[in-house]
Enzyme design. Sequence first.
Site, PDB file in Angstrom:
ATOM      1  N   ARG A  61     -18.313 -80.819 -31.992  1.00 42.07           N
ATOM      2  CA  ARG A  61     -17.687 -81.707 -32.976  1.00 42.07           C
ATOM      3  C   ARG A  61     -17.523 -83.136 -32.454  1.00 42.07           C
ATOM      4  O   ARG A  61     -17.191 -84.036 -33.219  1.00 42.07           O
ATOM      5  CB  ARG A  61     -16.334 -81.125 -33.408  1.00 42.07           C
ATOM      6  N   ASP A  75     -17.711 -72.321 -44.352  1.00 44.83           N
ATOM      7  CA  ASP A  75     -17.704 -73.404 -43.386  1.00 44.83           C
ATOM      8  C   ASP A  75     -18.419 -72.904 -42.137  1.00 44.83           C
ATOM      9  O   ASP A  75     -18.661 -71.699 -41.998  1.00 44.83           O
ATOM     10  CB  ASP A  75     -16.265 -73.830 -43.058  1.00 44.83           C
ATOM     11  N   LYS A  82     -11.565 -83.830 -49.964  1.00 41.57           N
ATOM     12  CA  LYS A  82     -10.297 -83.927 -49.256  1.00 41.57           C
ATOM     13  C   LYS A  82     -10.282 -85.166 -48.374  1.00 41.57           C
ATOM     14  O   LYS A  82     -11.324 -85.743 -48.058  1.00 41.57           O
ATOM     15  CB  LYS A  82     -10.057 -82.683 -48.409  1.00 41.57           C
ATOM     16  N   GLY A  84      -9.961 -71.260  -7.657  1.00 42.68           N
ATOM     17  CA  GLY A  84     -10.324 -71.469  -9.053  1.00 42.68           C
ATOM     18  C   GLY A  84     -11.767 -71.865  -9.278  1.00 42.68           C
ATOM     19  O   GLY A  84     -12.225 -71.892 -10.423  1.00 42.68           O
ATOM     20  N   GLU A  85     -12.504 -72.189  -8.207  1.00 44.15           N
ATOM     21  CA  GLU A  85     -13.920 -72.512  -8.375  1.00 44.15           C
ATOM     22  C   GLU A  85     -14.703 -71.257  -8.756  1.00 44.15           C
ATOM     23  O   GLU A  85     -14.339 -70.142  -8.390  1.00 44.15           O
ATOM     24  CB  GLU A  85     -14.481 -73.104  -7.075  1.00 44.15           C
ATOM     25  N   THR A  90      -8.108 -74.280 -36.830  1.00 41.99           N
ATOM     26  CA  THR A  90      -6.682 -73.999 -37.063  1.00 41.99           C
ATOM     27  C   THR A  90      -6.442 -73.365 -38.428  1.00 41.99           C
ATOM     28  O   THR A  90      -5.322 -72.965 -38.727  1.00 41.99           O
ATOM     29  CB  THR A  90      -5.854 -75.292 -36.965  1.00 41.99           C
ATOM     30  N   HIS A 120     -22.682 -77.626 -35.217  1.00 43.43           N
ATOM     31  CA  HIS A 120     -21.814 -78.341 -36.154  1.00 43.43           C
ATOM     32  C   HIS A 120     -22.539 -79.511 -36.814  1.00 43.43           C
ATOM     33  O   HIS A 120     -22.279 -79.836 -37.978  1.00 43.43           O
ATOM     34  CB  HIS A 120     -20.561 -78.831 -35.424  1.00 43.43           C
TER      35      HIS A 120
END
Length: 313
Positions: A98, A220, A194, A40-41, A225, A132
């Site tokens: 974020r 935005d 909001k 996996g490296e 999501t 962001h």
Amino acid sequence: MSNKRLKIFSGNAHPQLAAEIAEYLGVPISAATVKKFSDGEISVAINESVRGADVYVVQPTCSPANDNLMELLILIDALRRASARRINAVIPYYGYARQDRKAKARDPITSKLVANLIVAAGAHRVISVDLHAGQIQGFFDIPVDHLLGVPILAEYFLNKNIGDFVIVSPDLGGVTRARALADRLHAPLAIIDKRRPEPNVAEIMHIIGEVEGKRVIMIDDIIDTAGTITLGAQALLDNGATEVYACCTHPVLSGPAIEQLQDSPIKEVVVTNTIPLSKEKQIEKIKVLSIAPLLGEAILRIYEDLSVSKLFD
């Protein structure tokens, strides 16, 4: 461009965008192999000379963020050790952006940690799009060219000619971005106020501004999501808007995003290709605009030591 000292490299995050940038510049994608060992490296091999070259590594650190970030770091390290003259990290989407402040006690500031890693790996410059938070530029001890997606989105809606509309920010934090789009489109501005009780959960409160009888364009930087954008669209329609469009620079589209957008009253979602969309995310409602000409022009100007500020006009 015929000068062989400019080279474009790509990891596995978004080879299609890298190819579009290279085509814009008139250079081939430089030869590199990025793969994984059996454990996996990540394995990187630079398959051509880069000695004395200006190299640009195109690699958004989108999902899988950790793999893509490690690919970027290892590519930069390999190029530094191969005596590249200048190494420029082209990060259309900057992952972990974020996490840019301590929202509560003992929080990490991960976007600063990532900046430290990129500098330590050997990058001389970073080129990114719609960070962001603007202060992330200050997390780096090297130059950062922070490009904007608003001009591309504005041009699309100008050509679309949808008539009388209002630009809407889905929250107070996005007002500057929404105002920039409103100024380019000569349109009024409205804001959705909001409350977010927990991450990825948004509760619409009320709308500041006049939307009744108008088409609206919500903007935005990221649609993740899609909870904020879909709830906002419904609130706008409940307050008299006739039609809702949405746009963003970075289509993260995680979790239930595609289902929420598909079932929402939003007429069209306009995004850029800072992040590649997998086949299941390429729904009819989503329109993808290419960021390659903007990045290509920025690379050309940096390579030729010209001003990049013209791209903000």
